[in-house]
Write a protein that holds these residues in place. Sequence first.
Motif, short mmCIF file in Angstrom:
data_model
loop_
_atom_site.label_atom_id
_atom_site.label_comp_id
_atom_site.label_asym_id
_atom_site.label_seq_id
_atom_site.Cartn_x
_atom_site.Cartn_y
_atom_site.Cartn_z
N LYS A 1 18.62 -12.90 9.44
CA LYS A 1 18.82 -12.07 10.63
C LYS A 1 17.59 -12.05 11.52
CE LYS A 1 22.36 -9.22 8.58
NZ LYS A 1 22.85 -7.88 8.34
N GLY A 2 16.66 -12.96 11.31
CA GLY A 2 15.45 -13.04 12.11
C GLY A 2 14.22 -12.64 11.33
N VAL A 3 13.10 -12.60 12.01
CA VAL A 3 11.84 -12.19 11.38
C VAL A 3 11.74 -10.67 11.47
CG1 VAL A 3 9.33 -12.39 11.44
CG2 VAL A 3 10.73 -14.37 11.96
N LEU A 4 11.70 -10.02 10.30
CA LEU A 4 11.73 -8.56 10.22
C LEU A 4 10.59 -8.07 9.35
CD1 LEU A 4 15.52 -8.21 9.30
CD2 LEU A 4 14.54 -8.01 11.58
N SER A 5 10.27 -6.78 9.48
CA SER A 5 9.35 -6.15 8.53
C SER A 5 10.13 -5.83 7.27
CB SER A 5 8.75 -4.88 9.13
OG SER A 5 9.74 -3.88 9.22
N ASN A 6 9.43 -5.53 6.18
CA ASN A 6 10.13 -5.21 4.93
C ASN A 6 11.00 -3.96 5.08
OD1 ASN A 6 7.81 -3.62 5.11
ND2 ASN A 6 7.42 -3.65 2.91
N LEU B 1 0.82 -1.22 0.00
CA LEU B 1 0.00 0.00 0.00
C LEU B 1 0.85 1.27 0.00
CD1 LEU B 1 -3.09 -0.53 2.31
CD2 LEU B 1 -3.04 -0.28 -0.14
N GLN B 2 1.81 1.32 -0.90
CA GLN B 2 2.68 2.49 -1.05
C GLN B 2 3.40 2.86 0.25
OE1 GLN B 2 2.81 3.74 -4.27
NE2 GLN B 2 1.39 2.11 -4.74
N GLY B 3 3.67 1.87 1.09
CA GLY B 3 4.39 2.11 2.33
C GLY B 3 3.50 2.25 3.56
N LEU B 4 2.18 2.22 3.40
CA LEU B 4 1.27 2.32 4.55
C LEU B 4 1.19 1.00 5.32
CD1 LEU B 4 -1.68 4.38 3.06
CD2 LEU B 4 0.14 5.16 4.57
N GLY B 5 1.42 -0.11 4.63
CA GLY B 5 1.41 -1.41 5.27
C GLY B 5 2.80 -2.00 5.31
N LEU C 1 6.44 -13.82 4.59
CA LEU C 1 5.44 -14.59 5.33
C LEU C 1 4.03 -14.04 5.14
CD1 LEU C 1 7.36 -15.12 8.68
CD2 LEU C 1 7.11 -16.71 6.77
N CYS C 2 3.86 -12.72 5.32
CA CYS C 2 2.52 -12.14 5.24
C CYS C 2 2.59 -10.65 4.97
CB CYS C 2 1.73 -12.42 6.52
SG CYS C 2 2.42 -11.63 7.98
N THR C 3 1.45 -10.08 4.63
CA THR C 3 1.32 -8.62 4.49
C THR C 3 0.27 -8.14 5.46
OG1 THR C 3 -0.31 -8.88 2.70
CG2 THR C 3 2.00 -8.58 2.05
N VAL C 4 0.48 -6.93 5.99
CA VAL C 4 -0.43 -6.34 6.98
C VAL C 4 -0.65 -4.88 6.63
CG1 VAL C 4 -0.83 -5.94 9.43
CG2 VAL C 4 0.60 -7.85 8.72
N TRP C 5 -1.90 -4.43 6.69
CA TRP C 5 -2.22 -3.00 6.60
C TRP C 5 -3.49 -2.70 7.31
CZ3 TRP C 5 -2.72 -5.92 2.10
CH2 TRP C 5 -3.98 -5.95 1.51
#
Length: 131
Positions: A109-114, A97-101, A127-131
């Motif tokens: 290096k572990g489980v990280l956000s994008n 979502l253009q950086g909103l999610g 793994l998944c996407t969240v917004w």
Amino acid sequence: MMTDPIADLLTCIRNAVRIERAQVEVPHSNMKVRVVEALQREGFVWDMETVGDGVHKTLKINLKYGPNGERVIQKIDRVSKPGRRVYANVDELPNVLQGLGIAIVSTSKGVLSNREARKQGVGGEVLCTVW
């Protein structure tokens, strides 16, 4: 035996947010803890705690809502599944979502956000996407 515990976690969170529950309990696993920690760092959940001991541990997740009760998590979807794994280099990480999610990525290096994965210059399994 559960074939996809991450999908189960995401479904429990999705269902709890839909009915506006303050918290949700899911069976404990280290991977679920790492995913929820990533959600917490990005501001999608308040906090979590491990309840119980031994084999019967559960993970209690306190969900986050806005000041007027609006949902912080609008949508949460599984991307990589047991039958079809999705991997991405650091240049190919999704921009949700253009950086909103965010996308949650399992990296070396572990489980990280994008966002965190881009800063550290690593790719991995989306793994998944969240917004």
